[in-house]
Design a protein around this motif. Structure first.
Motif, PDB file in Angstrom:
ATOM      1  N   GLN A  78       0.863  -1.177   0.000  1.00  0.00           N
ATOM      2  CA  GLN A  78       0.000   0.000   0.000  1.00  0.00           C
ATOM      3  C   GLN A  78       0.902   1.230   0.000  1.00  0.00           C
ATOM      4  OE1 GLN A  78      -3.259  -0.786   0.037  1.00  0.00           O
ATOM      5  NE2 GLN A  78      -2.978  -2.943   0.533  1.00  0.00           N
ATOM      6  N   LEU A  79       1.043   1.860  -1.150  1.00  0.00           N
ATOM      7  CA  LEU A  79       1.896   3.054  -1.237  1.00  0.00           C
ATOM      8  C   LEU A  79       1.238   4.224  -0.520  1.00  0.00           C
ATOM      9  CD1 LEU A  79       3.078   2.709  -4.918  1.00  0.00           C
ATOM     10  CD2 LEU A  79       4.625   3.047  -2.985  1.00  0.00           C
ATOM     11  N   LYS A  80       1.999   4.853   0.373  1.00  0.00           N
ATOM     12  CA  LYS A  80       1.447   5.949   1.186  1.00  0.00           C
ATOM     13  C   LYS A  80       2.157   7.278   0.956  1.00  0.00           C
ATOM     14  CE  LYS A  80      -1.608   3.442   3.357  1.00  0.00           C
ATOM     15  NZ  LYS A  80      -3.044   3.693   3.206  1.00  0.00           N
ATOM     16  N   GLY A  81       3.131   7.287   0.014  1.00  0.00           N
ATOM     17  CA  GLY A  81       3.842   8.540  -0.232  1.00  0.00           C
ATOM     18  C   GLY A  81       5.318   8.320  -0.472  1.00  0.00           C
ATOM     19  N   VAL A  82       6.117   9.317  -0.106  1.00  0.00           N
ATOM     20  CA  VAL A  82       7.550   9.289  -0.418  1.00  0.00           C
ATOM     21  C   VAL A  82       8.402   9.639   0.798  1.00  0.00           C
ATOM     22  CG1 VAL A  82       7.197   9.845  -2.859  1.00  0.00           C
ATOM     23  CG2 VAL A  82       7.506  11.705  -1.204  1.00  0.00           C
ATOM     24  N   MET A  83       9.669   9.243   0.713  1.00  0.00           N
ATOM     25  CA  MET A  83      10.640   9.562   1.762  1.00  0.00           C
ATOM     26  C   MET A  83      11.964   9.953   1.118  1.00  0.00           C
ATOM     27  SD  MET A  83      13.597   8.207   3.204  1.00  0.00           S
ATOM     28  CE  MET A  83      14.020   6.776   4.169  1.00  0.00           C
ATOM     29  N   SER A  84      12.684  10.862   1.755  1.00  0.00           N
ATOM     30  CA  SER A  84      14.064  11.110   1.314  1.00  0.00           C
ATOM     31  C   SER A  84      14.887  11.625   2.486  1.00  0.00           C
ATOM     32  CB  SER A  84      14.121  12.108   0.148  1.00  0.00           C
ATOM     33  OG  SER A  84      13.764  13.397   0.577  1.00  0.00           O
ATOM     34  N   ILE A  85      16.196  11.557   2.298  1.00  0.00           N
ATOM     35  CA  ILE A  85      17.151  12.075   3.281  1.00  0.00           C
ATOM     36  C   ILE A  85      17.739  13.331   2.658  1.00  0.00           C
ATOM     37  CG2 ILE A  85      19.313  11.588   4.508  1.00  0.00           C
ATOM     38  CD1 ILE A  85      18.526   8.551   4.209  1.00  0.00           C
ATOM     39  N   GLY A  86      17.785  14.410   3.426  1.00  0.00           N
ATOM     40  CA  GLY A  86      18.309  15.677   2.903  1.00  0.00           C
ATOM     41  C   GLY A  86      19.751  15.557   2.444  1.00  0.00           C
ATOM     42  N   ALA A  87      20.143  16.413   1.513  1.00  0.00           N
ATOM     43  CA  ALA A  87      21.511  16.397   0.984  1.00  0.00           C
ATOM     44  C   ALA A  87      22.530  16.493   2.115  1.00  0.00           C
ATOM     45  CB  ALA A  87      21.695  17.561   0.011  1.00  0.00           C
ATOM     46  N   HIS A  88      23.613  15.735   1.976  1.00  0.00           N
ATOM     47  CA  HIS A  88      24.688  15.762   2.968  1.00  0.00           C
ATOM     48  C   HIS A  88      25.580  16.960   2.638  1.00  0.00           C
ATOM     49  CE1 HIS A  88      27.364  14.178   5.987  1.00  0.00           C
ATOM     50  NE2 HIS A  88      28.369  14.209   5.136  1.00  0.00           N
ATOM     51  N   SER A  89      25.233  18.098   3.180  1.00  0.00           N
ATOM     52  CA  SER A  89      25.943  19.334   2.813  1.00  0.00           C
ATOM     53  C   SER A  89      25.856  20.346   3.950  1.00  0.00           C
ATOM     54  CB  SER A  89      25.296  19.929   1.552  1.00  0.00           C
ATOM     55  OG  SER A  89      25.803  21.213   1.278  1.00  0.00           O
ATOM     56  N   GLU A  90      26.824  21.243   3.984  1.00  0.00           N
ATOM     57  CA  GLU A  90      26.789  22.338   4.969  1.00  0.00           C
ATOM     58  C   GLU A  90      25.949  23.494   4.419  1.00  0.00           C
ATOM     59  OE1 GLU A  90      28.270  22.192   8.059  1.00  0.00           O
ATOM     60  OE2 GLU A  90      28.711  20.124   7.500  1.00  0.00           O
ATOM     61  N   GLU A  91      25.690  23.450   3.127  1.00  0.00           N
ATOM     62  CA  GLU A  91      24.987  24.569   2.490  1.00  0.00           C
ATOM     63  C   GLU A  91      23.475  24.381   2.529  1.00  0.00           C
ATOM     64  OE1 GLU A  91      26.427  26.237  -1.239  1.00  0.00           O
ATOM     65  OE2 GLU A  91      28.256  25.040  -0.991  1.00  0.00           O
ATOM     66  N   ARG A  92      22.827  25.315   3.174  1.00  0.00           N
ATOM     67  CA  ARG A  92      21.375  25.261   3.344  1.00  0.00           C
ATOM     68  C   ARG A  92      20.651  25.181   1.998  1.00  0.00           C
ATOM     69  NH1 ARG A  92      17.175  27.138   7.082  1.00  0.00           N
ATOM     70  NH2 ARG A  92      15.447  27.938   5.834  1.00  0.00           N
ATOM     71  N   ALA A  93      21.142  25.919   1.024  1.00  0.00           N
ATOM     72  CA  ALA A  93      20.473  25.967  -0.292  1.00  0.00           C
ATOM     73  C   ALA A  93      20.471  24.600  -0.966  1.00  0.00           C
ATOM     74  CB  ALA A  93      21.154  27.001  -1.192  1.00  0.00           C
ATOM     75  N   ILE A  94      21.544  23.838  -0.784  1.00  0.00           N
ATOM     76  CA  ILE A  94      21.645  22.508  -1.404  1.00  0.00           C
ATOM     77  C   ILE A  94      20.683  21.542  -0.719  1.00  0.00           C
ATOM     78  CG2 ILE A  94      23.182  20.517  -1.768  1.00  0.00           C
ATOM     79  CD1 ILE A  94      25.472  22.558  -2.162  1.00  0.00           C
ATOM     80  N   ILE A  95      20.630  21.612   0.614  1.00  0.00           N
ATOM     81  CA  ILE A  95      19.706  20.760   1.370  1.00  0.00           C
ATOM     82  C   ILE A  95      18.261  21.110   0.994  1.00  0.00           C
ATOM     83  CG2 ILE A  95      18.967  20.011   3.677  1.00  0.00           C
ATOM     84  CD1 ILE A  95      21.745  21.008   4.692  1.00  0.00           C
ATOM     85  N   GLN A  96      18.000  22.417   0.939  1.00  0.00           N
ATOM     86  CA  GLN A  96      16.647  22.883   0.595  1.00  0.00           C
ATOM     87  C   GLN A  96      16.230  22.383  -0.780  1.00  0.00           C
ATOM     88  OE1 GLN A  96      15.885  27.021   1.398  1.00  0.00           O
ATOM     89  NE2 GLN A  96      14.239  27.149  -0.098  1.00  0.00           N
TER      90      GLN A  96
END
Length: 225
Positions: free
Chosen positions: A159-177
């Motif tokens: 039963q698919l309920k959506g998605v998951m991810s892990i934020g970028a491994h970075s010190e830069e907020r813009a890259i994680i965002q």
């Protein structure tokens, strides 16, 4: 650790989650999954007494030990780690409320086969490698919609309920965002197919994840510090 310490910790986190949530949308509900890999059963019970109900484990054996040690409590267990094929049956037997780390169509089909044999179903999230990082599991963003659709078509016990991810491994907020925004965009495209959860954000970046639309966060070190 005493329950009162967990009450204080949980209150502090809830205040931060509330602030982040309200800055996005007052109707957004954010679910906290307490990532309990560093916690023993007594700590989990203390966190339960402080008001937390949902816990996530990264390893099948640890999850099994804790599920059985705490079966007297009405806990909601999530599996949030990388799943090895030889551990699929064990996971099915633990009957998790949600499995966050469905990382490929092949894994989905393998789990589906075992579920069919056991006459069971499982709620899952498709993991997206939105930061394009080699060390991370998950489908690439440009393939995510097609893979989601294929799983929905071919894996009748998932039963698919959506998605998951892990934020970028970075010190830069813009890259994680950017990595969070990529995942959330996919989530929005899948809502007409019943996608309910966008699981992203951990102890270091959950406020940014919520700002990008996450409605499920996985917090470990800041809860069990």
């Amino acid at each position: 650790m005493e329950t009162k310490n967990f009450v204080t910790t949980l209150d502090e986190i809830l205040t931060r989650v509330e602030k982040a949530r309200l800055s996005v949308d007052q109707h957004l509900i954010v679910k906290i999954v307490a990532a309990s890999k560093s916690a023993d059963p007594s700590m989990i019970e203390a966190m339960y007494n402080a008001g937390q109900r949902c816990f996530g484990e990264n390893k099948i054996q640890d999850m099994s030990d804790k599920v059985h040690a705490l079966e007297h409590l009405p806990l909601e267990w999530h599996f949030i780690g990388r799943l090895q094929t030889n551990k699929i049956n064990q996971l099915i037997d633990l009957e998790p409320s949600l499995m966050h780390s469905l990382s490929s169509l092949e894994l989905a089909q393998e789990i589906d086969k075992r579920l069919h044999v056991k006459h069971k179903t499982m709620n899952v999230l498709l993991q997206i490698n939105s930061a394009y990082e080699e060390q991370k599991a998950g489908v690439m963003p440009e393939e995510a919609l097609e893979v989601y659709e294929q799983i929905a078509l071919t894996c009748k016990h998932l039963q698919l309920k959506g998605v998951m991810s892990i934020g970028a491994h970075s010190e830069e907020r813009a890259i994680i965002q950017k990595s969070f925004e990529t995942t959330h965009k996919i989530f929005e495209s899948l809502q007409n197919q019943g996608a309910k959860y966008c699981s992203m954000g951990m102890s270091d970046d959950f406020e940014l994840a919520i700002a990008c639309g996450s409605n499920m966060i996985r917090l470990g070190s800041i809860l069990f510090k």
